[in-house]
Structures are given as C-alpha cells and as structure tokens.
Design a protein around this motif. Structure first.
Motif, PDB file in Angstrom:
ATOM      1  N   ASP A 179      -4.318   3.050 -11.784  1.00 23.92           N
ATOM      2  CA  ASP A 179      -4.881   1.663 -10.756  1.00 23.92           C
ATOM      3  C   ASP A 179      -3.776   3.498  -9.097  1.00 23.92           C
ATOM      4  N   GLY A 180      -3.576   4.079  -9.007  1.00 27.26           N
ATOM      5  CA  GLY A 180      -3.076   5.088  -8.791  1.00 27.26           C
ATOM      6  C   GLY A 180      -1.795   4.513  -8.438  1.00 27.26           C
ATOM      7  N   ASP A 181      -0.954   3.305  -9.035  1.00 29.18           N
ATOM      8  CA  ASP A 181       0.344   3.175  -8.232  1.00 29.18           C
ATOM      9  C   ASP A 181       1.587   4.016  -8.190  1.00 29.18           C
ATOM     10  N   ALA A 234       1.635   8.239  -0.100  1.00 25.65           N
ATOM     11  CA  ALA A 234       1.202   7.055   0.033  1.00 25.65           C
ATOM     12  C   ALA A 234       1.154   7.096   1.902  1.00 25.65           C
ATOM     13  N   PHE A 274      -7.949   3.220  -4.377  1.00 24.76           N
ATOM     14  CA  PHE A 274      -6.606   2.433  -5.341  1.00 24.76           C
ATOM     15  C   PHE A 274      -6.406   1.521  -4.382  1.00 24.76           C
ATOM     16  N   VAL A 275      -5.984   1.206  -2.836  1.00 27.73           N
ATOM     17  CA  VAL A 275      -5.133  -0.016  -2.914  1.00 27.73           C
ATOM     18  C   VAL A 275      -6.863  -1.038  -2.725  1.00 27.73           C
ATOM     19  N   ARG A 316       1.364  -0.875   0.006  1.00 28.72           N
ATOM     20  CA  ARG A 316      -0.115   0.044  -0.106  1.00 28.72           C
ATOM     21  C   ARG A 316       1.275   1.419  -0.409  1.00 28.72           C
ATOM     22  N   TYR A 350       1.363   3.304  -3.427  1.00 24.00           N
ATOM     23  CA  TYR A 350      -0.396   3.794  -4.110  1.00 24.00           C
ATOM     24  C   TYR A 350      -0.448   5.505  -2.913  1.00 24.00           C
TER      25      TYR A 350
END
Length: 923
Positions: A344-346, A369, A387-388, A306, A309
């Motif tokens: 995907d927010g990565d 993050a 996102f996570v 996590r 993200y």
C-alpha cells in the motif's frame, strides 16, 4: 535473458566480514583469519581500505566511532532481494529471516554475513522472468552510482557484464503500477443493531475451534455492543467506555461487533489507534476475519495521513536527477524495488523496513512522501496510480478502516473525511491517548517554522537550487479558474501578501535584531521576552515563559502583525469561496477530475492555511490581554544542543476533550473508547465512581449530552503469582554511576530480557555508556534509543527476537512495546515518571487538583509500563523501581493483589535471579 544454472552458485566478494559489539568488533577474512578491532586512531582508514561486509553500516560505524565508510552492506542486499519484507538488521536477524540458526558469538556473527549473501543471491536467481529485466536495469544503474553489490547481483540475475541501453527505465515504477478502479458512492448505512448474542457468536467464529475461549473476552464483546445500536437523539452518540485488562483480548472483542455492524448495515466502522504498533497488530488480527487476502483487500483498509505514503511524483522527480547525481541511484533503486513490491505504499509502519531510511538516507526515503501538503491531486500524472488516492478510494468502499487518532480527529473536525464519507461508528483503541491526540489536533502554534511551512505551501520553493518540487498554490490551482478573473485577482493578492511570512534565515535575523517584516518582528519580540524571563535550562534545553504581562516591544509589534495577517487571510478566504462557488456555477460542465481537484484544493487550503491564519489573527488581536477562558498561552524558544530551532506562541485548550466531544457529537452515532488503562484506581480514593469520572474526563465523555455506558473487564492473568514489583531503597538516583551499576546488576541477574525505562535521554545515554561493555562480556547485547543508529520500531523488533538482549528506552517504548515471552522478563524504571512541570501542565493541574492531578498522570504511566511485562498467560516478570522516593500513594497503579516490596539492591538482584531460574553469575 539466461537463467543461472542451479549448480553454479554466485559467491560473495572476497572481502572480510565485520561484526561489532559494545567494545569493538571482529574481522573474519575469507581465509579464516580473525582480527579484533577497537575504536581508535587509524581504524577509519583501515576499514575504508578493506571495504568489509557488514550488517547495517551506520550501526557498525556508530559502535566503532567511525564516519561513513565503503562497505558491502547485507541490509542493502536484503532490501534489493527481498523488497517489502522485514528482517532485523543484525546478523542474528538476517539468519532468522533466511531460516538459519542465529549466531552465538561475534565471530559467528561475522560468519553469518557471507552465508546470508549466498542465500540472497540464490533468492535473486529465482526471480520471476517478468521481474528480472527490471531488477537487472536497476542494478546496472545503481552500479554506476557506486553500489558495491552490483556485480554479484547481476551474476545472480543471469545478466552479462556488458551495459544495456534503457536500463534507467527500470526506475519508472509508476508506469507499472495498476490503475485505481473507480467506485460508485455507497448509499447511507442502515441502522440495524448488533446484539450481544450475535457478537459472541461472531467472536467464537473468529477464534476458531482450536483457540482459547475466555469468558472475559466474550463479556467484553457483549459490553461494547450498545455502541452498535441506533442513535436516540441528534448530536448524542451512544458512547461506551470499556476498560479491558491485559489478556482479555479486546482487539477481537471489538472486531466482532464492528464487522457484524458493517455487514448488516452496509457501512464502515473506523477503528482508530494511537501507535503504529497497534495498527500493524490490528491489520494482522483481521486476517482471522478475512483469511483470503483478496477479500481482505476489498473490505479492510489501513488509513493514515498522506505524509505517511510514498509520493510517486516525488519519486519520479528524484529519479530525473540521477544523471546529475549518480550516487542517488543506490537509494532510489532500493526505493523503486520496494515501491513495486509494497502492498500500500505506507512508509510509516506498513511493509517499509524502518532501517532502510537509516541506510538509504531520509531525504531519499521518508522524504519522498508528501510531507508539506504539496499534492496537486488529479493534476498529477500519477493520480490514478497514487498510493494515497488508492487508500482513500478503497476506504470509501471498505467495511473496516484502521486509522489513527490524529487523522480521525483532524479530518472529522473539518466536517468529513477526505474520501467524502461520513462514518457513524468509531472504535478508539488506546483510548487513554485520546487526551494527547486531541491536545495536538486542536492546538495552535504561531511560530517561525509554522510560518515558513505556510509560506512554502503558498509560494513554493523560492530557492532556485531547491531539490524538492515545492510547487506553490498557483501551480496547484492551474486550470481551475481561467474564466474567473475575480478568483485570479484574489489569488494574486494572497500570494503577494504571503511574502510577509517568515522565510529562510529567520534565526540569524532574529538573533541579530534585524527581523524582515512585521511577523518576524513579532517573533523577535516573542524571543526577546522568553530570553528575558525564562530560566535557562541546562544543556541547551528549550525555554518558555508566560505571555502576560506582555512586554512593551511585543505590544508595539502586534498591530502591524495583525494587519499583515488580515491582508493575507482575506484574499485567501475569497479565493477559496470562489473555487467552491464554481462547483455549483459550472456543475453541468465540470468533469469529475476537475471537480475532485477543486474540492481537494479547497479542503487543503482550509486545513493548511485558512484555519491556522484565522486562529493566528485572533491570537494576535488579543496580545497583551488576558488569555481567553479555557485556554493557556505561552511563549517558547525550542532548542536542541543549544541551537534555536523554532520560536513562537503556543495556545492549547486546558481541556482538549471539549472540542473532541464536539467533533464526536457532530459526526458519530456510536463510539467505543477502550484501553487497559482508562481508570485511575487511587489508593486514597478507591471509590469506583471516582475512577470512572477520571476516565470520562480524560476521554471527553463528561462533555457529551448522553452519559457514557461504562464497562470494565478484569484481566484473566494471576498477576500476584506471575509478577514481582520491587522498589530499591539504597541506590542514589542522582548519581549516574550508582544507577548504571544497579541496572547492569539487574540485567545480568535476569540473564537478559531487560527493558530499562528512563525519564530523560541524558540519563539513558549515561547508563548505556557505562554498562554496554560489561553486558557484552556476558554475551548480553544492549540496544538503546537515542544511541543506536536505528529507529525505535527496529530496536523493539531486535529486542523481541533476541531473547537475551536488553533495551534502554524512553516514553515511546514505555507505551508502545508488545513483547510476549521471555524476551521481556524484567523492567527497570530509573525514577518516578512525574509529568514535566511546564506552563501547560501548571495550568491543567491548577484546574484538576494539583498534586492529585500529578499523581493521576504518574499512576497511569506506571500502569502502562507495568502492562508491558505480561503479554501472555505464560509470561513471568519482575518490575523494579530504582527510585527510593516512590510514594506509596502511587502503588495502586499495580494490579490488585500484587505486593510491592521495598528492598535493597542486593536483595533485588537475588529476587530477579531466582525468578529467572538462577541466571548464572558473571565469571
């Protein structure tokens, strides 16, 4: 809102464009005048007054020896106009991203910038109407924070100059993201096998009619199929060790049976990698399996910890502070644009451009993050858009999950993954890194920084002016145990006891001999023993020493520290048990959100605090006694540039593949461990059986109940005709000027495309300083890790795009670069990459054969480095070692048939020039 007409383009601001090289830069003014600039007195104020147009302000400043200066940064404009897209942060990279010819001189680079601005304004003018309102609102608020691009951006978006009310609502990206759908749990997977014939047919389908069909790739696909057959006994997975030479095509080779098994059995295969580069490559390869993006999104998920993200709650709380700190609107506006466009927010290897963290500041990008494990799970207002959480839920339904070694090992060790699934099939690509991943996952560090992180996790941010939300355990547990007075009492006792953990200012207190509490006193004794016994390294490097025999001060401090740890551990464990007990006691009344919060909090509590405290307590109990069998302990003071960053005791497994094998035995039924460098083919022991034993030791297969199935598929490349390996015999490796001259001569002989690998950052920087200007005069741009103000991934992307550029790097580049074609045609290694002779390495070499162990590690590093040179059937290249002391026993690292030539520098330069078509000599 009106749309700007096509015939009314928006022009860039009337400021000069500034491009830089190794020796300085050029300013090109709107009227066409050209001015050369050089680092020196007065340049800072001159540039500040001009507010020029630049590409990557930090990089420009670093090259000119300047501090921050106001400028129109094209990369900021690109991030706003093209969110979640990538362009290398150079004028050439911008030109390529926008579809124009790359520049060939500094003046041309400067001229690219206004042209790129025009192209980006045109793109903004085409913004869809539903996105336009948000973009305008962001630009307006960013303008109040001083963003240079605001006026032309608003023009391009068709907005008038008058301010609008409610513009700040544009930052509320969390309110516009779609909610995550709920999925029912899947039934357990079946046990149908994948046969070699089925796997070969799937591989043929993935490749398509127009692709090259390689016998080696099909053989590899067949070889890994036993991992996709039913298990024979409990805790005895079917393990395949599969070495595949470069060019075999192992990625599609294992995707074929993995995807078949997942489809036939209704289960997921977890594909684990070590580097972000391979995760990205895997994700791209899976487009062949699922060309429809919608179908791919259903069946493929990229999973990371996590901390990779964007946390929407962190973003929201940062946005709330814009009123008090208007300048923060600029980085947060760029983050809001990205957050709404990202897949995907990565932020670590996904569609987040790494250079944005350099430009916008790490605190307002990567710092958003959840890096400290502060998530409140379903207690968060954004939980159903997180996102996570989206990745976790999708992974529970996916067929293929692309993860990394660290996530898989840590979560599997905890008894399951955080999506409550229990995969039975794994593929570990980059399997030669499993040893290092296990070493990190199963190690214990009793240090000041670890203690501070634990304290923060339990108590939250204690500084009233802290900028992060820093919610402690009490806040994260709110609403979960009101009726349970015992749980509340356990929590209160634990939080009271947590005050014993190290706190801010520990460095000064320890250095001054005034520790606060028994744990800091113990850390002070650690520090004292290190400074008393360790040999002080040059240039402020870190220090370490053995624990035994322990000093009298250390032994005296241990009992009080042990009691303090026990006083914290016991109520925390009781609190965790009370939480888990409520899941059964209140099973009929708990709603799913509360149940999820309890399970997630208990899991986090175990991972972040209880498990480490249990290990800390056991270590402190044994201080002064011999280290338990199978482990090595040492004391360390971590330093950088003379400043102490951490101090503590480290405990590692001598063989970390033992716990790794235990995890695989408990969780898996089938495992593929694959790499191009699993085996060590020693010239002194060419027995294939010996090389396989090395592979089994490095991966933990030797500790499994069932013997691993072995498979080796040779590379299809004709290395003897495609490569040359040279050892230069007349360059003094300890004289920086001689090494720099050699690297420069070789890079010029190849006409660029050179990768310089260094075993020490100090030597890398010394060579860069000496050769960058000379290469620039030959129009050969030079980039370097630890020098340029860019992350490693960005530097590699630039190197890949600019065919005549050169790059200097360390081990992160040695193991993670994939640069096919002429962009990489020469590798120069400054010296033999021997392992660092620290206490941990000493313990391992004593067990595994002293010099033989050193040689094995070094050969595998050389093998990895050489593997960067040829990435396609059309590649050619030269590998040069500048270390005349390179022992012949290491040369079996190179492919069979490749002749290693020991030559002088002049001959090496001539060979490199000839191999590159006679690259022109300098004028």
């Amino acid at each position: 809102m009106p749309h700007p007409p096509d015939h009314a383009p928006v022009y860039p601001p009337p400021v000069p464009a500034l491009a830089v090289g190794a020796e300085g830069g050029v300013l090109v003014f709107p009227g066409g005048e050209i001015e050369t600039v050089r680092p020196g007195v007065g340049l800072q104020s001159r540039i500040e007054s001009l507010r020029p147009m630049v590409c990557h302000r930090l990089h420009v400043a670093r090259r000119l020896g300047l501090s921050w200066f106001p400028a129109f940064d094209l990369m900021e404009l690109f991030a706003f106009a093209c969110p979640a897209e990538f362009a290398s942060p150079t004028p050439g990279g911008l030109a390529r991203a926008l579809g124009t010819a790359p520049p060939d001189s500094l003046e041309a680079e400067a001229l690219v910038l206004p042209a790129a601005a025009m192209a980006l304004f045109a793109r903004l003018a085409r913004t869809a109407s539903k996105e336009r309102e948000t973009a305008v609102g962001l630009a307006e608020v960013m303008g109040r924070g001083g963003w240079e691009w605001t006026f032309p951006v608003l023009q391009a978006l068709g907005a008038g100059p008058e301010p609008r009310s409610g513009a700040s609502r544009a930052f509320a990206v969390w309110s516009r993201l779609p909610e995550i759908p709920e999925f029912p749990p899947l039934p357990p997977p079946g046990n149908l096998s994948v046969t070699p014939d089925e796997a070969r047919a799937r591989l043929k389908s993935l490749l398509g009619a127009d692709s090259e069909h390689r016998v080696q790739q099909a053989d590899y696909t067949s070889a890994v199929c036993p991992a996709f057959t039913p298990g024979k006994r409990k805790n005895a997975p079917n393990v395949v060790l599969a070495e595949a030479g470069t060019g075999v095509g192992k990625t599609l080779g294992y995707i074929a049976p993995s995807s078949l098994w997942a489809e036939k059995n209704g289960g997921a295969v977890w594909i684990s990698t070590y580097t972000r580069n391979l995760q990205r490559q895997l994700d791209q390869e899976l487009d062949r399996l699922y060309p429809d993006p919608v179908e791919k999104a259903r069946h493929v998920v990229v999973r990371k910890g996590r901390e990779n993200y964007l946390c929407l709650l962190n973003l929201e709380e940062a946005v709330r502070r814009i009123g008090a700190s208007p300048r923060e609107a600029v980085p947060l506006g760029l983050m809001a644009r990205w957050a709404e466009a990202t897949r995907d927010g990565d932020m670590m290897g996904g569609d987040f451009p790494g250079w944005l963290a350099d430009l916008a500041g790490r605190e307002r990008t990567l710092g958003l993050a959840d890096r400290r494990g502060e998530c409140i799970f379903s207690g968060c207002d954004h939980f159903n858009r997180c996102f996570v959480e989206r990745a976790v839920r999708r992974a529970g339904q996916a067929r293929l999950v692309v993860a990394n070694h660290a996530l898989v090992l840590v979560q599997a060790a905890l008894g399951g993954l955080d999506d409550d699934s229990h995969p039975t099939r794994y593929v570990f690509d980059e399997g030669h890194h499993l040893f290092d991943a296990a070493d990190s996952a199963f190690a214990v560090h009793v240090t000041a920084q670890e203690g501070m992180e634990m304290r923060r996790w339990l108590l939250g941010a204690e500084d009233a002016g802290a900028r992060s939300r820093g919610r402690g355990l009490k806040r994260r547990a709110e609403g979960l145990f009101e009726a349970d007075t015992d749980a509340a009492e356990f929590l209160d006792d634990a939080l009271a006891a947590a005050s014993v953990l190290p706190s801010m200012g520990w460095q000064a207190r320890l250095a001054g001999g005034s520790p606060l509490g028994p744990l800091e006193a113990l850390l002070g004794a650690f520090r004292e023993q290190v400074h008393a016994r360790a040999r002080d390294g040059e240039r402020g490097h870190s220090l370490e020493t053995e624990v035994v025999p322990a000093s009298e001060a250390l032994v005296d401090c241990a009992p009080a520290a042990r009691e303090a740890l026990e006083a914290l551990f016991t109520p925390l464990q009781q609190f965790s048990r009370a939480l888990l007990k409520s899941l059964d006691a209140e099973a009929e009344t708990l709603d799913s959100a509360v149940r999820h919060r309890i399970e997630s909090l208990a899991r986090s509590l175990e991972w972040r605090v209880i498990a480490p405290l249990r290990a800390w307590r056991d270590i402190v109990r044994g201080l002064g006694e011999p280290t338990p069998d199978g482990f090595v302990d040492w004391l360390a003071v971590e330093r950088s540039d003379g400043q102490e960053l951490d101090v503590g005791l480290c405990r590692h497994w001598i063989d970390p593949t033992r716990p790794l094998a235990g995890v695989l035995s408990r969780t898996a039924q089938g495992v593929v461990i694959t790499s191009a460098t699993l085996r060590d083919l020693s010239a002194n022991d060419p027995d294939p059986e010996a090389s396989w034993r090395v592979a089994e030791c490095r991966t933990g297969a030797i500790h499994l109940e069932e013997p691993a199935i072995r498979a080796a598929v040779a590379s299809p490349y004709d290395y003897p005709s495609m490569t040359r390996v040279l050892i230069v015999t007349d360059v003094a490796r300890d004289v920086p000027d001689r090494v720099a001259s050699a690297v420069s001569a070789l890079f010029r002989a190849s006409g660029g495309g050179g990768l310089g690998l260094f075993t020490a950052v100090s030597r890398l920087r010394a060579v860069y300083d000496r050769i960058a200007p000379e290469l620039a005069r030959q129009n050969l741009p030079l980039y370097a890790q630890h020098v340029d103000a860019m992350d490693t991934g960005t530097l590699v992307s630039i190197f890949r795009e600019e065919e005549n550029s050169c790059l200097l790097g360390t081990d992160a580049v040695r193991d993670g670069v994939d640069v096919p074609g002429r962009s990489l045609r020469l590798i120069v290694f400054d010296r033999v990459p021997w392992p660092r002779p620290d206490i941990l390495h000493k313990a391992r070499r004593d067990v595994w054969g002293k010099t033989r162990y050193d040689d094995r590690i070094t050969r595998l590093r050389l093998k990895q480095a050489f593997g960067r040179l040829v990435r396609s059937s059309r590649d050619r290249g030269v590998f040069v070692m500048l270390d005349s002391r390179t022992p012949s026993r290491l040369l079996s690292a190179f492919p069979p048939g490749v002749v290693v030539e020991r030559v002088g520098l002049a001959e090496a330069v001539a060979i490199v020039r000839a191999e590159n078509g006679g690259a022109p000599r300098e004028p």
